[in-house]
Scaffold this motif. Structure first.
Motif, PDB file in Angstrom:
ATOM      1  N   GLU A  33      -9.085  12.389   0.756  1.00 31.86           N
ATOM      2  CA  GLU A  33      -8.913  11.265   0.085  1.00 31.86           C
ATOM      3  C   GLU A  33      -7.339  11.449  -0.314  1.00 31.86           C
ATOM      4  OE1 GLU A  33     -11.399   9.159  -3.685  1.00 31.86           O
ATOM      5  OE2 GLU A  33     -11.309  11.212  -3.345  1.00 31.86           O
ATOM      6  N   VAL A  34      -6.840  12.357  -0.639  1.00 29.51           N
ATOM      7  CA  VAL A  34      -5.342  12.556  -1.205  1.00 29.51           C
ATOM      8  C   VAL A  34      -4.488  12.151   0.039  1.00 29.51           C
ATOM      9  CG1 VAL A  34      -3.522  13.971  -1.831  1.00 29.51           C
ATOM     10  CG2 VAL A  34      -5.915  14.371  -3.133  1.00 29.51           C
ATOM     11  N   ILE A  35      -4.773  12.711   1.089  1.00 24.38           N
ATOM     12  CA  ILE A  35      -4.312  12.414   2.301  1.00 24.38           C
ATOM     13  C   ILE A  35      -4.094  10.826   2.664  1.00 24.38           C
ATOM     14  CG2 ILE A  35      -3.852  12.801   4.744  1.00 24.38           C
ATOM     15  CD1 ILE A  35      -4.527  15.613   4.343  1.00 24.38           C
ATOM     16  N   ALA A  36      -5.383  10.366   2.734  1.00 24.52           N
ATOM     17  CA  ALA A  36      -5.559   9.021   3.119  1.00 24.52           C
ATOM     18  C   ALA A  36      -4.845   8.021   2.122  1.00 24.52           C
ATOM     19  CB  ALA A  36      -7.018   8.660   3.037  1.00 24.52           C
ATOM     20  N   PHE A  37      -4.911   8.481   0.695  1.00 28.27           N
ATOM     21  CA  PHE A  37      -4.157   7.484  -0.118  1.00 28.27           C
ATOM     22  C   PHE A  37      -2.597   7.781   0.084  1.00 28.27           C
ATOM     23  CE2 PHE A  37      -2.328   6.914  -4.402  1.00 28.27           C
ATOM     24  CZ  PHE A  37      -3.033   5.530  -4.625  1.00 28.27           C
ATOM     25  N   THR A  38      -2.146   8.622   0.191  1.00 22.10           N
ATOM     26  CA  THR A  38      -0.655   9.077   0.436  1.00 22.10           C
ATOM     27  C   THR A  38      -0.502   8.134   1.620  1.00 22.10           C
ATOM     28  OG1 THR A  38      -0.895  11.096  -0.685  1.00 22.10           O
ATOM     29  CG2 THR A  38       0.838  10.611   0.887  1.00 22.10           C
ATOM     30  N   VAL A  39      -1.082   8.377   2.834  1.00 21.83           N
ATOM     31  CA  VAL A  39      -0.741   7.420   3.981  1.00 21.83           C
ATOM     32  C   VAL A  39      -0.518   5.969   3.617  1.00 21.83           C
ATOM     33  CG1 VAL A  39      -1.202   6.967   6.426  1.00 21.83           C
ATOM     34  CG2 VAL A  39      -1.239   9.334   5.556  1.00 21.83           C
ATOM     35  N   VAL A  40      -1.642   5.366   2.971  1.00 19.36           N
ATOM     36  CA  VAL A  40      -1.733   4.024   2.724  1.00 19.36           C
ATOM     37  C   VAL A  40      -1.046   3.487   1.997  1.00 19.36           C
ATOM     38  CG1 VAL A  40      -3.500   2.259   2.029  1.00 19.36           C
ATOM     39  CG2 VAL A  40      -4.247   4.166   3.598  1.00 19.36           C
ATOM     40  N   SER A  41      -0.599   4.330   0.872  1.00 22.28           N
ATOM     41  CA  SER A  41       0.220   3.670  -0.361  1.00 22.28           C
ATOM     42  C   SER A  41       1.577   3.936   0.177  1.00 22.28           C
ATOM     43  CB  SER A  41      -0.131   4.509  -1.497  1.00 22.28           C
ATOM     44  OG  SER A  41       0.106   5.854  -1.418  1.00 22.28           O
ATOM     45  N   GLY A  42       2.041   4.921   0.837  1.00 20.43           N
ATOM     46  CA  GLY A  42       3.454   5.179   1.439  1.00 20.43           C
ATOM     47  C   GLY A  42       3.642   4.189   2.382  1.00 20.43           C
ATOM     48  N   ALA A  43       3.007   3.842   3.206  1.00 22.63           N
ATOM     49  CA  ALA A  43       3.068   2.652   4.365  1.00 22.63           C
ATOM     50  C   ALA A  43       3.389   1.328   3.708  1.00 22.63           C
ATOM     51  CB  ALA A  43       2.103   2.786   5.283  1.00 22.63           C
ATOM     52  N   LEU A  44       2.238   1.029   2.808  1.00 21.48           N
ATOM     53  CA  LEU A  44       2.400  -0.140   2.092  1.00 21.48           C
ATOM     54  C   LEU A  44       3.592  -0.362   1.283  1.00 21.48           C
ATOM     55  CD1 LEU A  44      -1.236  -0.711   1.466  1.00 21.48           C
ATOM     56  CD2 LEU A  44       0.076  -2.048   3.440  1.00 21.48           C
ATOM     57  N   LEU A  45       3.949   0.747   0.377  1.00 18.49           N
ATOM     58  CA  LEU A  45       5.266   0.625  -0.496  1.00 18.49           C
ATOM     59  C   LEU A  45       6.683   0.480   0.383  1.00 18.49           C
ATOM     60  CD1 LEU A  45       4.455   3.105  -2.974  1.00 18.49           C
ATOM     61  CD2 LEU A  45       4.709   0.790  -3.433  1.00 18.49           C
ATOM     62  N   GLY A  46       6.544   1.276   1.685  1.00 17.04           N
ATOM     63  CA  GLY A  46       7.854   1.130   2.410  1.00 17.04           C
ATOM     64  C   GLY A  46       7.844  -0.309   3.107  1.00 17.04           C
ATOM     65  N   LEU A  47       6.799  -0.741   3.604  1.00 19.96           N
ATOM     66  CA  LEU A  47       6.567  -2.076   4.244  1.00 19.96           C
ATOM     67  C   LEU A  47       7.082  -3.303   3.157  1.00 19.96           C
ATOM     68  CD1 LEU A  47       6.107  -4.307   6.578  1.00 19.96           C
ATOM     69  CD2 LEU A  47       3.658  -4.363   5.737  1.00 19.96           C
ATOM     70  N   ALA A  48       6.612  -2.992   1.828  1.00 24.07           N
ATOM     71  CA  ALA A  48       6.990  -4.068   0.818  1.00 24.07           C
ATOM     72  C   ALA A  48       8.131  -4.298   0.450  1.00 24.07           C
ATOM     73  CB  ALA A  48       5.940  -3.820  -0.348  1.00 24.07           C
ATOM     74  N   ARG A  49       9.045  -2.666   0.364  1.00 23.97           N
ATOM     75  CA  ARG A  49      10.341  -2.765   0.002  1.00 23.97           C
ATOM     76  C   ARG A  49      11.255  -3.333   1.261  1.00 23.97           C
ATOM     77  NH1 ARG A  49      14.374   0.877   1.417  1.00 23.97           N
ATOM     78  NH2 ARG A  49      16.018   1.024  -0.020  1.00 23.97           N
ATOM     79  N   HIS A  50      10.755  -3.116   2.228  1.00 25.72           N
ATOM     80  CA  HIS A  50      11.494  -3.645   3.410  1.00 25.72           C
ATOM     81  C   HIS A  50      11.456  -5.320   3.388  1.00 25.72           C
ATOM     82  CE1 HIS A  50      13.079  -4.312   7.531  1.00 25.72           C
ATOM     83  NE2 HIS A  50      12.244  -5.081   7.707  1.00 25.72           N
ATOM     84  N   LEU A  51      10.311  -5.785   3.270  1.00 23.67           N
ATOM     85  CA  LEU A  51      10.055  -7.284   3.194  1.00 23.67           C
ATOM     86  C   LEU A  51      10.886  -7.834   1.835  1.00 23.67           C
ATOM     87  CD1 LEU A  51       6.489  -7.619   4.471  1.00 23.67           C
ATOM     88  CD2 LEU A  51       8.394  -8.063   5.635  1.00 23.67           C
TER      89      LEU A  51
END
Length: 114
Positions: free
Chosen positions: A76-94
């Motif tokens: 659960e920690v790994i899944a949350f880290t991957v999902v939140s990190g990817a979405l935060l990176g994408l949101a920052r880029h956009l």
């Protein structure tokens, strides 16, 4: 102040002025710094809220934020880290892309000044 070099004398004051000019050209666009920082903070805040709400909707409980909690599974920690990190990176880029279109980007990198 001058120092000897293989090709002759180098004026350190001129080098210093040249370095300051580059800093002023590329690093001192206060407007761009304010706009890009604001866009990044807003994207981070909104994405964090969306990820938290989405995690609650999908899993039915709070996101795993306390690593010492014995009820939290490692997957659960790994899944949350991957999902939140990817979405935060994408949101920052956009957000920065949108801010660049709106403001024009930092002064030193504007195409219209070349």
């Amino acid at each position: 102040m001058q120092v000897a070099a293989r090709s002759g004398m180098i004026d350190l004051h001129e080098t210093s002025r040249h370095g300051a000019a580059r800093t002023r050209e590329y690093g001192m666009d206060i407007g761009w710094r304010v706009v890009s920082t604001g866009a990044t903070i807003a994207a981070t805040f909104l994405t964090t809220k969306a990820v938290t709400a989405g995690w609650k909707a999908v899993t039915g409980h709070e996101p795993p934020v306390d690593e010492d909690d014995p009820d939290v599974e490692w997957w659960e920690v790994i899944a949350f880290t991957v999902v939140s990190g990817a979405l935060l990176g994408l949101a920052r880029h956009l957000a920065l892309r949108g801010a660049t279109k709106w403001y024009g980007g930092p002064v030193g990198k504007r195409i219209d000044q070349v």
